[in-house]
Design an enzyme around this catalytic site. Sequence first.
Site, short mmCIF file in Angstrom:
data_model
loop_
_atom_site.label_atom_id
_atom_site.label_comp_id
_atom_site.label_asym_id
_atom_site.label_seq_id
_atom_site.Cartn_x
_atom_site.Cartn_y
_atom_site.Cartn_z
N ARG A 76 41.71 25.99 44.01
CA ARG A 76 41.49 24.72 43.80
C ARG A 76 42.44 23.97 42.59
NH1 ARG A 76 36.97 21.98 39.89
NH2 ARG A 76 37.62 19.67 40.26
N HIS A 120 41.93 14.46 38.08
CA HIS A 120 41.17 15.57 36.95
C HIS A 120 41.77 14.96 35.87
CE1 HIS A 120 39.27 19.66 36.47
NE2 HIS A 120 39.20 19.16 35.12
N ASN A 294 30.26 21.68 39.31
CA ASN A 294 30.76 22.49 37.98
C ASN A 294 29.64 22.57 37.07
OD1 ASN A 294 33.02 21.86 39.29
ND2 ASN A 294 33.92 20.71 37.70
N TYR A 296 28.09 25.16 33.64
CA TYR A 296 28.50 26.34 32.88
C TYR A 296 27.25 26.86 31.89
CZ TYR A 296 33.40 25.22 33.53
OH TYR A 296 34.62 24.87 34.07
#
Length: 462
Positions: A76, A120, A294, A296
């Site tokens: 990606r 991004h 995403n 974390y």
Amino acid sequence: MSKKFPENFVWGSATASFQIEGAAKQYGRGLSIWDAFCDTPGKVESGHNGDVACDHYHRFEEDVKMMKELGLQAYRFSIAWPRIQPDGKGDINQEGIDFYNRLIDCLLEHGIEPWVTLYHWDLPLPLQIEHDGWLNKEIVERFEKYSRICFEQFGDRVKNWITLNEPWCAAVLGHGIGVHAPGRISTSEPYLAAHNMLLSHARAYRVYKSEFAHQNGTIGITNNCDFRYPLTDKAEDIAAAERSMEFFLAWFADPIWKGDYPAVMKEYVGERLPEFSAEEKQEIFGSSDFFGLNHYTSMLASEPTEDDKLVSDIAGNGGMIDDQKVALSNDPSWDKSHMQWNIVPEGCRDLLKWIDARYDRPIIYITENGCACDEPTEEAADNDLMRKNYYESYLRESRKAIDAGVDLRGYFAWSLMDNFEWSFGYNRRFGMCRVDYETLERKPKMSARWLSQTIAQNGENI
């Protein structure tokens, strides 16, 4: 029960253009808001910038070979909008098109599937200076044009598209607390920026589906979210945890999967939360073929007391403006990464189950998951046990979510290599491969070697 992950599970790694490419002022690339942010004194640690970064622009063949040797099935990466359209609205920069063509072809030659993110965070600077960037609804047409260029130029080979990466960060960190480009501080701008990002995402999705259906690809959006556990079993803390999740993830996911913003946000934010027209709701609803996630870290959430500092006062803990009225805290038993983010593997499982329940079992891809480790030496990097354990534990909990019925179809480790970590510059290392910033030599770490073995066994070793 087999310990293996599902057949055809996608194993990959991820990067972003500004963080690794370099060649920032070469080959026709225009400036981005992050170039300007880096040049603003005090915004980025150590005065670092993305001018060279990992020099991926010149070293992509070496990097793709490294991916192949690690056994990655997918990669990606993001396209730098200013490399395609230097001013964000006009002529195409052919050198930029040529670069991404070379990268895509190289990946396919090595049997690696490209997953391409259109945005991004590196917005062309002229769009910000001359048109107020994401605050101006004109951005929807600009993004539509840019997206169409990418579909036309690369869509014959790229079959997996992501429109936006983490619009929450772009909105809140960029327009709420100012720690990301464009460095704005406001209580209303995050909502307007987010609104226009959602409209831009939906427009790109509809263009792809209507004009490029013959390419037979999939297209979605990637949102970031921490998980929130209630601090206690009190009803008000349970409600605070749920409200925090809605302000974090449902803000962006509800319009796509449910048709509008969460009711709690309308109640708490009031007139600062823009409204979608009936036509806009229709365009946004259903505008994602998969749920890109995403993830974390996790935190504890509670109903705030008079003594609590609200989230915007706690640097690094999300930065959401005070509208959600949630106090966040940590369990002292949780380990922390070099980013001081809590390592809570079960939070990944519980978040996947939360998404599965709220959005009626969508197809999910974990498009980023990773851990920053303090690695002052090459030896420390080579023995990145914390990152290896992080990957392993989060993947183990992800498989538990799959066993519970969650339709998780892939995992992209963040990041392929150490890189420019936004406002932290090069002072945080997320890479599974070490980058020596003096020589730019790449070297796989223990975590990369472990992940390579895991891919080869489809996770049976976890």
